[in-house]
Design a protein around this motif. Structure first.
Motif, mmCIF file in Angstrom:
data_model
loop_
_atom_site.group_PDB
_atom_site.id
_atom_site.type_symbol
_atom_site.label_atom_id
_atom_site.label_comp_id
_atom_site.label_asym_id
_atom_site.label_seq_id
_atom_site.Cartn_x
_atom_site.Cartn_y
_atom_site.Cartn_z
ATOM 1 N N VAL A 213 3.024 -12.972 -4.924
ATOM 2 C CA VAL A 213 3.390 -11.586 -4.683
ATOM 3 C C VAL A 213 2.387 -10.684 -4.551
ATOM 4 C CG1 VAL A 213 4.605 -9.518 -5.612
ATOM 5 C CG2 VAL A 213 5.580 -11.806 -6.063
ATOM 6 N N PHE A 214 2.031 -10.027 -3.148
ATOM 7 C CA PHE A 214 0.961 -9.230 -3.115
ATOM 8 C C PHE A 214 1.036 -7.603 -3.596
ATOM 9 C CE2 PHE A 214 -0.526 -11.411 1.006
ATOM 10 C CZ PHE A 214 -0.304 -12.813 0.409
ATOM 11 N N PRO A 215 0.141 -7.156 -4.129
ATOM 12 C CA PRO A 215 0.149 -5.723 -4.662
ATOM 13 C C PRO A 215 0.275 -4.975 -3.222
ATOM 14 C CG PRO A 215 -2.016 -6.497 -4.914
ATOM 15 C CD PRO A 215 -1.288 -7.674 -4.459
ATOM 16 N N LYS A 216 0.612 -3.597 -3.534
ATOM 17 C CA LYS A 216 0.283 -2.471 -2.276
ATOM 18 C C LYS A 216 -0.947 -1.937 -2.354
ATOM 19 C CE LYS A 216 5.246 -1.541 -1.447
ATOM 20 N NZ LYS A 216 6.164 -0.390 -1.212
ATOM 21 N N TYR A 217 -1.682 -2.055 -3.371
ATOM 22 C CA TYR A 217 -3.076 -1.052 -3.370
ATOM 23 C C TYR A 217 -4.090 -2.151 -3.790
ATOM 24 C CZ TYR A 217 -0.713 3.421 -2.561
ATOM 25 O OH TYR A 217 -0.169 4.303 -2.128
ATOM 26 N N TYR A 218 -5.072 -1.904 -3.310
ATOM 27 C CA TYR A 218 -6.559 -2.578 -3.851
ATOM 28 C C TYR A 218 -7.547 -1.421 -3.898
ATOM 29 C CZ TYR A 218 -10.690 -5.370 -3.214
ATOM 30 O OH TYR A 218 -11.893 -5.923 -3.449
ATOM 31 N N ARG A 219 -8.128 -1.194 -5.033
ATOM 32 C CA ARG A 219 -9.102 -0.142 -5.236
ATOM 33 C C ARG A 219 -8.555 1.148 -4.905
ATOM 34 N NH1 ARG A 219 -14.816 -3.284 -3.770
ATOM 35 N NH2 ARG A 219 -14.923 -4.720 -5.663
ATOM 36 N N GLY A 220 -7.271 1.444 -4.962
ATOM 37 C CA GLY A 220 -6.912 2.791 -4.688
ATOM 38 C C GLY A 220 -6.339 2.979 -3.122
ATOM 39 N N GLN A 221 -6.568 2.135 -2.607
ATOM 40 C CA GLN A 221 -6.157 2.333 -1.051
ATOM 41 C C GLN A 221 -5.193 1.114 -0.671
ATOM 42 O OE1 GLN A 221 -7.539 4.319 1.138
ATOM 43 N NE2 GLN A 221 -8.347 5.142 -0.725
ATOM 44 N N PRO A 222 -4.416 1.457 0.132
ATOM 45 C CA PRO A 222 -3.252 0.291 0.799
ATOM 46 C C PRO A 222 -3.834 -0.931 1.075
ATOM 47 C CG PRO A 222 -2.581 2.324 1.674
ATOM 48 C CD PRO A 222 -4.192 2.686 0.887
ATOM 49 N N LEU A 223 -3.487 -2.098 0.469
ATOM 50 C CA LEU A 223 -3.991 -3.287 0.859
ATOM 51 C C LEU A 223 -4.243 -3.750 2.289
ATOM 52 C CD1 LEU A 223 -4.674 -5.899 -0.796
ATOM 53 C CD2 LEU A 223 -2.503 -6.765 -0.131
ATOM 54 N N ASP A 224 -3.308 -3.123 3.127
ATOM 55 C CA ASP A 224 -3.432 -3.608 4.847
ATOM 56 C C ASP A 224 -4.277 -2.417 5.342
ATOM 57 O OD1 ASP A 224 -1.946 -1.298 5.079
ATOM 58 O OD2 ASP A 224 -0.015 -2.465 5.316
ATOM 59 N N LYS A 225 -5.026 -1.477 4.642
ATOM 60 C CA LYS A 225 -5.559 -0.443 5.398
ATOM 61 C C LYS A 225 -6.890 -0.844 6.224
ATOM 62 C CE LYS A 225 -7.401 4.409 5.015
ATOM 63 N NZ LYS A 225 -7.564 5.465 4.008
ATOM 64 N N ASN A 226 -7.539 -1.746 5.553
ATOM 65 C CA ASN A 226 -8.915 -2.157 5.804
ATOM 66 C C ASN A 226 -8.827 -3.637 5.964
ATOM 67 O OD1 ASN A 226 -10.463 0.203 6.273
ATOM 68 N ND2 ASN A 226 -9.982 0.241 3.952
ATOM 69 N N PRO A 227 -8.411 -4.432 6.935
ATOM 70 C CA PRO A 227 -8.262 -5.891 6.762
ATOM 71 C C PRO A 227 -9.239 -6.369 7.506
ATOM 72 C CG PRO A 227 -7.201 -4.919 9.099
ATOM 73 C CD PRO A 227 -7.498 -3.739 7.979
ATOM 74 N N ALA A 228 -9.401 -7.728 7.113
ATOM 75 C CA ALA A 228 -10.821 -8.314 7.787
ATOM 76 C C ALA A 228 -10.670 -8.357 9.379
ATOM 77 C CB ALA A 228 -10.821 -10.072 7.382
ATOM 78 N N PRO A 229 -11.930 -8.325 9.956
ATOM 79 C CA PRO A 229 -12.031 -7.943 11.531
ATOM 80 C C PRO A 229 -11.114 -9.328 12.058
ATOM 81 C CG PRO A 229 -14.066 -8.557 10.366
ATOM 82 C CD PRO A 229 -13.148 -8.166 9.353
#
Length: 453
Positions: A213-229
């Motif tokens: 189960v993936f969380p929606k946030y990572y360090r206060g930002q949406p988890l999908d906002k800055n994906p690996a290139p």
């Protein structure tokens, strides 16, 4: 230039973004929608019965990833908008680009038959029969709810998550012993909502296997906002992503959930900002897979039995194209659609395009908008695909890349990495433009029919 006329089936986000692209190219089209308005799956209580929206639904994709390229989302939106906000965004898009005049509402495509010399005969629910040079299929794949068959019978009410609207509709779950079957995104939301102590008396979740189960946030930002290139090798992206997920959520067994036998990227991602809290707070009880139905209860694969008042089946969907009679154009018994070049074109059928037929990570909302770049350029003579043998080879390679790591399941037949796909599509469009120019930019589907306005 004698442009082809195009029929588009469906006025959800895949249909109307494709329509906008055709309009940009000056390609005539008509769009047919079974409902009384646009939106498809995101039209709450859609009278065509194809919406899975429930009252509390917020999309699991952040606004940063679902926005259309040529129409930004509103600045005031939260990171994860409510379904009503998303639907309004769709309406604003359609009206901004003046697409509504091309849509025939309350009109279902009953049959689409390809003519022997190319082109399509379209039979409508109104009784009209029309002809088009090309067909765009954008009817979606989250509407044909699937409930697995089990031995026995259940005497209480049971619904699919597709029909769930609230703790009170269509079944009043307050004070009831409720079983949610499945651990996909809909199961997470429904179980999290019903498991609150003032609602269900007891909430059970049944799963044949553990999931991450993936969380929606990572360090206060949406988890999908800055994906690996997208240029990063797949194995490295997955390795880094797995390390991050494990660091964020720890072990699933720490929350009282079954420990997954797979890595975080061997199944379609399950995203929830609340489910792990509910599980860790003791608000829900995990059970293994269903073995059989037993009157007013359910027996599970470990032999245990629970008395159950209501079952919510969050067990996915079948891919269906009810307007096709040709078995080569529909999904097989394993829920696999026909092999498609770039998930769009069937080799040997140059006038047919499937749009949005994928389960892209992280977003489906603007996926067809990307695909439409190929369709529009192709119909306008500005893109030419490779030879059929090369198309088949590329299809096989793409399928191995996008689905090879997933365990075999009906839910994993159309998986796709959105960012990698877009990067590969951009390169292919450039190659196809050169192929088309070398041939003198012929229109591959010449305009013959005159049905579209």
């Amino acid at each position: 230039m004698n442009m082809p006329t195009v029929c588009i089936i469906g006025a959800g986000c895949s249909g109307f973004t494709t329509a906008k692209r055709l309009q940009d190219y000056g390609i005539p089209f008509e769009m047919f929608e079974a409902s009384d308005n646009i939106g498809g799956n995101w039209y709450y209580n859609n009278p065509n019965g194809m919406s899975a929206c429930y009252k509390s639904l917020h999309i699991d994709t952040s606004k940063w990833r679902l926005a259309f390229e040529d129409y930004p989302v509103p600045d005031h939106w939260p990171d994860y908008p409510h379904h009503a906000q998303l639907l309004q965004y769709f309406h604003d898009y359609v009206d901004h680009f003046d697409l509504r005049k091309h849509i025939r509402f309350n009109t279902r495509v009953e049959k689409a038959a390809r003519k022997s010399g190319g082109g399509w005969t379209i039979t409508l629910s109104t009784g009209d029969v029309r002809e088009y040079d090309a067909l765009v299929v954008a009817n979606g794949h989250h509407w044909a709810a699937r409930i697995p068959e089990y031995p026995g019978t259940f005497t209480g009410p049971q619904i699919h998550s597709h029909n769930y609207r609230s703790p009170f509709e269509p079944v009043n779950c307050v004070g009831k012993r409720v079983l949610v079957v499945g651990m996909g995104n809909s199961a997470m939301d429904v179980a999290s909502e019903l498991s609150q102590r003032p609602i269900a008396d007891k909430l059970f979740v049944s799963a044949r296997r553990g999931v991450w189960v993936f969380p929606k946030y990572y360090r206060g930002q949406p988890l999908d906002k800055n994906p690996a290139p997208a240029w990063m090798p797949k194995w490295l992206r997955q390795k880094l992503g797995e390390k991050m997920i494990r660091g964020l959520v720890g072990k699933m067994s720490d929350y009282g959930l079954p420990e997954p036998e797979i890595t975080p990227f061997e199944s379609h991602g399950t995203v929830s900002g609340e489910f792990l809290l509910r599980a860790g707070s003791g608000d829900l009880t995990m059970k293994p897979g269903v073995d059989r139905l037993d009157g007013d209860g359910v027996v599970f694969s470990d032999g245990s039995r629970e008395q159950i008042d209501v079952i919510v089946w969050a067990t996915g969907y079948d891919i269906k194209f009810p307007f096709f009679d040709d078995p080569g154009l529909i999904a097989d018994t394993d829920n696999r659609p026909p092999p498609l070049y770039k998930r769009i074109m069937k080799p040997g059928v140059p006038d047919l395009f499937y749009m949005g037929l994928a389960q892209p990570v992280p977003t489906l909302v603007n996926f067809a908008e990307q695909q439409s770049k190929l369709v529009g350029a192709y119909l306008a003579g500005e893109y030419l695909p490779p030879a059929q043998d090369d198309m088949q080879r590329i299809i096989a390679a793409d399928e191995d890349y996008y689905t090879g790591q997933y365990y075999a399941a009906r839910r994993h037949t159309i998986q796709l990495d959105f960012d990698h796909y877009c990067r590969a599509l951009k390169k292919e469009l450039a190659k196809g433009a050169k192929r088309a120019a070398a041939k003198g930019n012929p229109v591959p589907v010449p305009g013959k029919a005159t049905a579209a306005a």
